[in-house]
Design a protein around this motif. Structure first.
Motif, PDB file in Angstrom:
ATOM      1  N   ASN A   1       0.827  -1.210   0.000  1.00 19.79           N
ATOM      2  CA  ASN A   1       0.000   0.000   0.000  1.00 19.79           C
ATOM      3  C   ASN A   1       0.858   1.257   0.000  1.00 19.79           C
ATOM      4  N   ALA A   2       1.948   1.235   0.750  1.00 22.93           N
ATOM      5  CA  ALA A   2       2.839   2.389   0.801  1.00 22.93           C
ATOM      6  C   ALA A   2       3.498   2.627  -0.551  1.00 22.93           C
ATOM      7  N   MET A   3       3.903   1.560  -1.209  1.00 20.53           N
ATOM      8  CA  MET A   3       4.515   1.691  -2.529  1.00 20.53           C
ATOM      9  C   MET A   3       3.540   2.299  -3.534  1.00 20.53           C
ATOM     10  N   LYS A   4       2.298   1.833  -3.473  1.00 20.15           N
ATOM     11  CA  LYS A   4       1.281   2.360  -4.389  1.00 20.15           C
ATOM     12  C   LYS A   4       0.949   3.812  -4.063  1.00 20.15           C
ATOM     13  N   LYS A   5       0.958   4.154  -2.785  1.00 19.29           N
ATOM     14  CA  LYS A   5       0.705   5.537  -2.389  1.00 19.29           C
ATOM     15  C   LYS A   5       1.792   6.454  -2.934  1.00 19.29           C
ATOM     16  N   CYS A   6       3.029   6.001  -2.896  1.00 10.82           N
ATOM     17  CA  CYS A   6       4.128   6.796  -3.439  1.00 10.82           C
ATOM     18  C   CYS A   6       3.980   6.966  -4.947  1.00 10.82           C
ATOM     19  N   GLN A   7       3.540   5.908  -5.615  1.00 15.14           N
ATOM     20  CA  GLN A   7       3.329   5.991  -7.058  1.00 15.14           C
ATOM     21  C   GLN A   7       2.224   6.989  -7.385  1.00 15.14           C
ATOM     22  N   GLU A   8       1.153   6.975  -6.583  1.00  9.93           N
ATOM     23  CA  GLU A   8       0.048   7.915  -6.798  1.00  9.93           C
ATOM     24  C   GLU A   8       0.484   9.359  -6.603  1.00  9.93           C
ATOM     25  N   ARG A   9       1.446   9.568  -5.724  1.00  7.49           N
ATOM     26  CA  ARG A   9       1.965  10.914  -5.462  1.00  7.49           C
ATOM     27  C   ARG A   9       3.078  11.302  -6.430  1.00  7.49           C
ATOM     28  N   ASN A  10       3.371  10.407  -7.377  1.00 11.26           N
ATOM     29  CA  ASN A  10       4.449  10.624  -8.340  1.00 11.26           C
ATOM     30  C   ASN A  10       5.799  10.801  -7.650  1.00 11.26           C
ATOM     31  N   ILE A  11       5.993  10.051  -6.566  1.00 12.15           N
ATOM     32  CA  ILE A  11       7.276  10.051  -5.867  1.00 12.15           C
ATOM     33  C   ILE A  11       8.091   8.897  -6.422  1.00 12.15           C
TER      34      ILE A  11
END
Length: 348
Positions: A257-267
């Motif tokens: 979930n954290a990895m996907k959250k970072c992807q959503e934030r374009n990090i």
């Protein structure tokens, strides 16, 4: 640049000499296991007394192993917290005394930051990176932006994973320390024998997607053991395996979930780091490595001897702060609690 590191935050007395070229010249560790095993856990007063009795000789051993004297040390770093305050005071006071006597800088290192930065000592990775810090007292997912800047994505709402391991070990009659013993016992058991809960999995709110909870899992293990009554060796192994399997799924799910959250934030993060005492568990390391690979991220975990508390990580944390000209005053007050969120942020 050579830094003397001192670690006394819990039940390991450790001193190390580390260079800014990522060389660990020595990393001496004296365990207090025999003193605490009879109590089934760490006794703070006993730990502090042991640090007081042993730290001087451990430091001398570290200097001898590195083949240098205190005159060659450029700074001294000590764990300033969080931790058992008696032990922290012993380490900080000793470090201040050396700094004052040798007229060199004193650096207070946050124990959690020491774990978080170890991957830069062992693997020379660059900022930022995703970190899962999982230990006996902490369980957090964060983006490490700099030695002083940590973006917390989620943390435990109650107990830490390491605490859950230790509690389960006690319930199963496994001797302290519980974590390594549970891992060993689990290899003989069936991980699907008992269906233990995965707390927070059913929560759909975004704020819970990277959070952890282990108290319900501990309760479920206790209730299962009470219902079983007298445990056979096979049943104990099955309980250990099923518990470890549940913890693994929790950690992997929250990490994904954290990895996907970072992807959503374009990090754009290329590395996923696991650190802390529980990161020494080989089963969990393998599971988390698969999670990283599924998202095309490079998995990094320090060597097993640098996952648990040690002074090399504190020395390296001191080097990271020295590079930023972050020198601490001798008036620094040891802290039993010191969240990473309270570290001073620097401009990016």
């Amino acid at each position: 640049m050579l830094i003397l590191g001192i670690e006394t935050s819990c039940d390991e007395t450790s001193a190390a000499i580390v260079s800014d070229r990522r060389e660990i010249l020595s990393n001496v560790l004296l365990t207090q296991l025999d003193q605490h095993i009879v109590c089934g856990g760490v006794v703070p007063e006993v730990a502090a007394r042991s640090h007081l009795d042993q730290l001087d000789s451990v430091i001398r051993h570290a200097l001898k192993e590195a083949d240098i004297t205190l005159d060659k040390i450029d700074a001294v770093a000590a764990t300033g917290g969080p931790g058992l305050i008696g032990g922290v005071i012993v380490g900080v006071t000793t470090a201040k005394t050396i700094a004052l006597a040798k007229n060199i800088p004193f650096i207070a290192v946050n124990h959690l930051a020491g774990h978080a930065l170890t991957a830069r000592l062992t693997h020379d990775i660059v900022f930022p990176y995703l970190l899962l810090l999982v230990s006996g007292g902490h369980c957090q997912l964060m983006i490490v932006q700099s030695p002083l800047d940590y973006d917390i994505l989620g943390e435990t709402m109650d107990d830490a994973a390491g605490e859950a391991f230790d509690k389960t070990a006690k319930l199963l009659g496994v001797p302290y320390p519980g974590g390594p013993q549970i891992e060993k016992l689990a290899k003989q058991g069936d991980p699907l024998k008992f269906q233990f809960p995965r707390p927070l999995f059913h929560k759909k709110e975004p704020e819970f997607s990277c959070s952890f909870s282990f108290s319900g899992l501990k309760t479920a293990v206790r209730q299962t053991i009470e219902k079983l009554g007298d445990l056979t060796e096979k049943t104990r192994a099955d309980c250990a395996a099923s518990f470890q399997y549940a913890v693994g799924e929790i950690l992997a799910n929250r990490t994904l979930n954290a990895m996907k959250k970072c992807q959503e934030r374009n990090i754009n993060l290329t590395h996923f780091v696991v650190a802390g005492g529980v990161a020494a568990n080989e089963y969990l390391r393998q599971l988390l490595e698969k999670t990283a690979m599924s998202q095309n991220m490079k998995f990094v975990a320090p060597p097993l001897n640098l996952c648990t508390d040690n002074a090399a990580m504190i020395a390296w944390g001191g080097i990271e702060k020295m590079r930023l000209n972050q020198i601490d005053s001798l008036s620094f007050v040891p802290r039993p609690r010191w969240p990473l969120s309270e570290l001073e942020r620097i401009s990016k």
